[in-house]
Design an enzyme around this catalytic site. Sequence first.
Site, short mmCIF file in Angstrom:
data_model
loop_
_atom_site.label_atom_id
_atom_site.label_comp_id
_atom_site.label_asym_id
_atom_site.label_seq_id
_atom_site.Cartn_x
_atom_site.Cartn_y
_atom_site.Cartn_z
CD1 TRP A 102 -2.19 -2.14 1.91
CD2 TRP A 102 -3.02 -1.22 0.04
NE1 TRP A 102 -3.23 -2.92 1.47
CE2 TRP A 102 -3.74 -2.40 0.33
CE3 TRP A 102 -3.36 -0.48 -1.09
CZ2 TRP A 102 -4.81 -2.84 -0.46
CZ3 TRP A 102 -4.41 -0.91 -1.90
CH2 TRP A 102 -5.12 -2.08 -1.57
CG ASP A 173 -3.07 4.05 4.25
OD1 ASP A 173 -4.13 3.87 4.88
OD2 ASP A 173 -2.78 3.40 3.21
CE LYS A 197 -8.34 -3.07 4.01
NZ LYS A 197 -7.75 -2.20 3.01
#
Length: 362
Positions: A102, A173, A197
């Site tokens: 990511w 993030d 999530k």
Amino acid sequence: MSKVWNFYAGPATLPAEAIARAKADLPEWEGTGMSVMEISHRSKEYDALHHEAMDLMAELLGLDDDHHVLFLQGGASLQFAMIPMNFIPEGGSADYVITGAWSKKALKEAKIVASGRVAATTESDGRFTRIPGQDELDLDPSAAYVHITSNNTIAGTQWHEFPDTGDVPLVGDMSSDLLWRPFDANRFSLIYAGAQKNLGPSGVTVVIVRKSWLEQANQELPTLLKYATHVEKDSLYNTPPTFPIYMLRNTLAWVKAQGGLEAMERRNRAKADRLYGVIDGHPGFYSCPVEKASRSVMNVVFRLPSEELEARFVAEAKEAGLVGLKGHRSVGGCRASIYNAMEPEGVEALCRFMEAFAAKHG
Ligand SMILES: *Cc1c(COP(=O)(O)O)cnc(C)c1O
């Protein structure tokens, strides 16, 4: 149907209380005679819900007045591009700490719209098994910001202590670990997280931005891609994802009722300790590829002695009501995502299954 424990990485399990509340609310919400999905986002009822969710987020994180909560769309992936668009000035660059797939995607977008530089990477042989130490960071004091990925959902690593970036704004993030424990959110200039999530369903992205930082932001951008638009309009410039925000509110209310972030941390650490204990307790059968100090409390990755046994493990676990244990397709192996909403009882069921599986095949 018998009870299933859901270990998917995202979309992921939600608190049973949040689902039950939606079930009760769905046909007719708060005396409106309609569901929350059908009501105007300009109605006073929706407006109250929208701000309740924002206030809960700010309260749980202890945000100061300079930090604003936004509810956006486009996933964490759109933030990869919006952050450099808004905050890297003409001719400038930002620093990225690369700790997984990511972070690489975030850097890729920065390079498309502006310029990004690797301040550190822990990639080795195409794998990520640790978080870098402060002494490994090669920080540019003139960078527009430093970007980190607080929890690496695929690699199963997590920052346990955030880096010191001096006067350079810190951006995180936190898609797979926001609200897992208390931390000083006000140190960050921007935090973002796709909700699916650890916060709620997919469809809404939580962004927390320092308002005073926006004074330096680029103005020549499409309206919807400017953070300033969403701050000014309280994330109501255009139609927000009302149902995901409703579910986010239910989850945040649940976190608060459980005792807030201190309670989440106790609960999450106990679950992770139990699960890593089973892995470490069966050397030669289960193994965790991640260095101990970098292990994630949210996504526990582990291997078995062969890919064949791993496939069998995932299939038999599913039959036993333990679903979503296959590792990410890019790295293989197994992964148990044990976010806030995963009950300790679910982790206990997984651990018992793992002990029995090792006894049978070890
Ligand atoms: C899942 C994930 C993303 C991507 O989220 P989308 O909402 O699908 O765009 C980004 N960062 C991290 C750390 C993730 O776990």
